[in-house]
Design a protein around this motif. Structure first.
Motif, PDB file in Angstrom:
ATOM      1  N   TYR A  51       0.841  -1.193   0.000  1.00 50.09           N
ATOM      2  CA  TYR A  51       0.000   0.000   0.000  1.00 50.09           C
ATOM      3  C   TYR A  51       0.876   1.243   0.000  1.00 50.09           C
ATOM      4  O   TYR A  51       1.848   1.335   0.759  1.00 50.09           O
ATOM      5  CB  TYR A  51      -0.915  -0.004   1.219  1.00 50.09           C
TER       6      TYR A  51
ATOM      7  N   SER B  98      -1.686   0.332  -8.796  1.00 52.26           N
ATOM      8  CA  SER B  98      -3.112   0.079  -9.032  1.00 52.26           C
ATOM      9  C   SER B  98      -3.939   0.800  -7.978  1.00 52.26           C
ATOM     10  O   SER B  98      -3.472   1.044  -6.857  1.00 52.26           O
ATOM     11  CB  SER B  98      -3.413  -1.429  -8.956  1.00 52.26           C
ATOM     12  N   SER B  99      -5.171   1.142  -8.353  1.00 55.78           N
ATOM     13  CA  SER B  99      -6.120   1.708  -7.404  1.00 55.78           C
ATOM     14  C   SER B  99      -7.068   0.618  -6.931  1.00 55.78           C
ATOM     15  O   SER B  99      -7.237  -0.411  -7.601  1.00 55.78           O
ATOM     16  CB  SER B  99      -6.923   2.840  -8.060  1.00 55.78           C
TER      17      SER B  99
ATOM     18  N   ASP C 248      -3.355   7.008  -0.580  1.00 58.38           N
ATOM     19  CA  ASP C 248      -4.306   7.538  -1.574  1.00 58.38           C
ATOM     20  C   ASP C 248      -5.051   6.427  -2.303  1.00 58.38           C
ATOM     21  O   ASP C 248      -5.279   6.503  -3.525  1.00 58.38           O
ATOM     22  CB  ASP C 248      -3.594   8.443  -2.588  1.00 58.38           C
ATOM     23  N   ASN C 249      -5.389   5.354  -1.578  1.00 60.00           N
ATOM     24  CA  ASN C 249      -6.177   4.257  -2.135  1.00 60.00           C
ATOM     25  C   ASN C 249      -5.456   3.519  -3.265  1.00 60.00           C
ATOM     26  O   ASN C 249      -6.085   2.956  -4.164  1.00 60.00           O
ATOM     27  CB  ASN C 249      -7.530   4.793  -2.654  1.00 60.00           C
ATOM     28  N   GLN C 250      -4.112   3.495  -3.209  1.00 62.76           N
ATOM     29  CA  GLN C 250      -3.319   2.861  -4.249  1.00 62.76           C
ATOM     30  C   GLN C 250      -2.293   1.900  -3.658  1.00 62.76           C
ATOM     31  O   GLN C 250      -1.904   2.021  -2.492  1.00 62.76           O
ATOM     32  CB  GLN C 250      -2.590   3.911  -5.089  1.00 62.76           C
TER      33      GLN C 250
ATOM     34  N   SER D 170      -9.954  -0.338  -7.291  1.00 62.04           N
ATOM     35  CA  SER D 170     -11.150  -0.362  -8.129  1.00 62.04           C
ATOM     36  C   SER D 170     -12.054  -1.496  -7.652  1.00 62.04           C
ATOM     37  O   SER D 170     -11.647  -2.315  -6.826  1.00 62.04           O
ATOM     38  CB  SER D 170     -10.746  -0.601  -9.582  1.00 62.04           C
TER      39      SER D 170
END
Length: 214
Positions: A179, A197-198, A182-184, A200
């Motif tokens: 990790y 990657s996010s 920022d959600n990535q 998703s």
């Protein structure tokens, strides 16, 4: 005579215990402190992007303000005093920066099943390699990496945490990444090699947990 000696020894022990908290308090750094420890703190704050003023070993207002800014980001009491909790958080932040910097250096490295070098990584080979570069030993395969460390809730993820996924109906671990905030996250994927990657819907559906290993 023996009773007096015993009483004297007890009084000495009590005196030592009374002095111990003061000695611990003396390790706190705050406005007015001047020594090499302050200089090291100022250097570390600069490394993390904070502005403590000159790296001169003098704990002034600018250093206090930088410490407060760091404490706020680390969700600590922002009192501007550098004590054990702030030191622990700063040490982790520095280690995290090193880990993320190492990981990002290998963005674009190709995927290779069983690979654990920059010439080709699989997902757990990538995480193992990056953490080893920073003095942290991880097991070789993703399912074993999931079995170490401290569990972390999704909404409490911090950069540097291992994020774990399963694409199997059995729920067995089949992918791991790092990790980065920022959600990535960074991971070695079969289709594109090491990429960011996010989270998703695709990844969220496969997500099964996270571990903090330092």
């Amino acid at each position: 005579m023996k009773k007096r000696l015993i009483l004297f020894a007890v009084l000495i022990m009590l005196s030592v215990l009374a002095i111990t908290p003061t000695a611990h308090a003396a390790t706190l750094l705050k406005v007015g402190t001047r020594d090499s420890s302050v200089q090291a703190l100022q250097s570390d704050l600069k490394t993390l992007g904070y502005n403590p003023g000159p790296v001169d070993g003098i704990y002034g207002i600018k250093t206090k303000t930088a410490v407060q800014a760091f404490q706020q980001s680390a969700k600590l009491q922002a009192d501007g005093i550098y004590g054990p909790l702030t030191e622990q958080a700063l040490t982790r932040a520095l280690k995290t920066q090193q880990i993320l910097s190492t990981a990002q250096n290998y963005t674009g490295a190709p995927y290779l099943w069983g690979g654990n070098t920059p010439s080709g990584f699989d997902c757990s080979g990538f995480t193992q390699y990056v953490f080893a570069k920073n003095g942290i030993t991880l097991p070789r395969v993703s399912r074993d990496q999931y079995n170490i460390g401290t569990p972390v809730r999704f909404n409490a993820l911090q950069p540097g945490d291992l994020v774990i996924f399963s694409f199997l109906s059995s729920g067995q671990v089949s992918h791991v990444g790092i990790y980065i905030g920022d959600n990535q996250f960074l991971s070695a994927t079969t289709s594109k090699g090491v990429i960011i990657s996010s989270f998703s819907p695709y990844w969220k559906n496969a997500y099964i947990g996270a571990k903090r290993v330092y």
